[in-house]
Design an enzyme around this catalytic site. Structure first.
Site: not given
Ligand SMILES: [Zn+2]
Ligand SMILES: [Zn+2]
Length: 450
Positions: A151, A149, A110, A238
């Site tokens: 996200h 991931d 991120h 995740d």
């Molecule tokens: Zn993540």
């Protein structure tokens, strides 16, 4: 003669945490490490463990504009996490190991090009720092980064948005249902790099079968045509069905088969917060798959085959999504992306960036110099508000690898001109083509070379 080997680095970062009870904490790696040792994986001739080096301040500044300086955005743990990826990449490029897995934290995907603070638990993008190191030091040209991931890897996307030589593919839980709220199909890269960013947003509850369908029908065909010199996997775990942050239904077997198909040169750990129920299984399955070992016995205690099934309606939707994205990929050299606007020879876009961990709001005006001889330099004006009256503005100039001399000179002139301006707190020049980096503090009148 050497064995075929998979290199591992474990770095749990005991001295770095957002808070003691935060899900991003050192136990994420400790359970995995115990499992790997107890099962004797670490003693196998196919596995080699390495000690990480520290990434240098220069390595970080080649990739990021850290405000005000790299030292203010990093701890030693950040330098080790990025350094671990570099250590394994060096071994792989030298042919000393076949592939590697950097099991490190803090995570990185991120973290964007400009860094004012921590976003989504990330300050420094470990994969991006390693990729820019490889391109600068080892002359590697084309890199693919596959982000698995749950996200969206919005930081990695931001860093390579305008770069036609870095293919970024991210599948993730749909941004309408999860942080960071981006990663939609229309996010396809800048005008010189159309469809070198590919986002695959997936509905909550997506299973192994759907994931493997995407790999077989989208990711692998695109990789085959792109022909990368180096493949990186941002290996977030995740998507696992027990993860407390995500809502997907991926299993350890699913992750292993994904890894076996992708055959990344280097996997770098991202998220994954089910410390006991997912991480030890998923990590072990990935390591075995990387090393070409049998992973069929790695199974979560509460899993049985057939536990998760897609409906035919969801499968049809997925097929349409994959077909649509393939069309963009096929038209990558004939399409001009239409989201920004071109003004006076610059392609401009405005960005609003929220730092959820550090509560910072950033506004960017990003301008890409349109050039017929190279991909053009970037000029980023970044204005930030920390709340409570703290604010500031910086100018960041980034010259890409392979830039033409006209773009290099123009960016250097802009830097020199901006030093006299009172409008900026800090000014940065990052010339990747010559690996020349500069920073300037306008109040103190002080220049430095990171
Ligand atoms: Zn993540
Ligand atoms: Zn140029």
């Amino acid at each position: 003669m050497r064995c075929k080997q998979t290199g591992l680095i474990f770095f749990p970062a005991f001295d770095w945490a957002i808070s003691p009870t935060h899900p991003e904490r050192e136990e994420r790696l400790l359970y995995t490490r115990d499992q790997i040792f107890e099962e004797g994986i670490i003693d196998l001739p196919q596995i080699a463990e390495f000690t990480p080096q520290l990434a240098s301040i220069h390595d970080i500044a080649r990739t990021h504009f850290c405000v005000p300086q790299v030292e203010s955005q990093t701890t030693e743990a950040h330098l080790i996490a990025a350094g671990a990826a570099i250590t394994l990449a060096d071994q792989i490029v030298a042919g000393l190991i076949d592939n590697g897995f950097a099991l490190v934290r803090p995570p990185g995907h991120h973290a964007m090009r400009v860094v004012h603070g921590n976003r989504g638990f990330c300050n420094i993008n470990n994969e991006a720092v390693m990729v820019e190191y490889l391109r600068s030091r080892h002359g590697i040209k084309k890199v693919a980064i596959i982000d698995t991931d749950v996200h969206h890897g919005d930081g990695t996307q931001d860093i390579f948005w305008h770069d036609p030589d870095v293919l970024f593919i991210s599948f993730h839980q749909d941004g309408r249902t999860l942080y960071p709220g981006t990663g939609f199909i229309y996010e396809l890269g800048g005008p010189c790099a159309y469809a070198r960013t590919i986002n695959i947003p997936l509905p909550p509850g997506t299973t192994d079968d759907s994931l493997l369908y995407i790999v077989d029908n989208l990711i692998l065909p695109v990789l085959e045509e792109f022909r990368p010199d180096f493949v990186v996997n941002s290996a977030g775990q995740d998507n696992h069905y027990t993860d407390p942050l995500g809502s997907m239904r991926i299993t350890a077997q699913g992750y292993a088969r994904l890894t076996e198909k992708l055959r990344p040169d280097l996997a770098v750990l991202e998220g994954g917060y089910a410390i006991e129920t997912a991480l030890p299984y998923v990590n072990m399955a990935i390591i075995l798959a990387l090393a070409g070992l049998d992973y069929s016995n790695v199974r979560e205690p509460d899993f049985w085959p057939g536990r998760f099934k897609e409906t035919s309606q969801r499968t049809e939707q997925l097929k349409r999504l994959v077909d649509g994205l393939l069309k963009h990929w096929k038209n990558r050299d004939t399409t001009l992306t239409g989201r920004g606007k071109t003004v006076n020879g610059y392609y401009e876009r405005e960005k609003l960036i929220f730092y959820d961990t550090d509560y910072i709001e950033e506004h960017q005006t990003e301008k890409l110099r349109i050039c017929s001889n190279c991909t053009g330099y970037l000029s980023i004006e970044s204005e930030v508000s920390h709340g409570f009256g703290q604010a500031g503005k910086v100018l960041c100039l980034s010259v890409p690898f392979g830039a033409c001399s006209k773009c290099r000179n123009e960016a250097a002139d802009l830097y020199t001109g901006a030093k006299k301006s009172v409008g900026y707190n800090y000014i940065y020049l990052q010339d990747k083509s010559s690996d020349y980096l500069l920073g300037y503090d306008t109040k103190a009148g002080k220049e430095w070379r990171p």
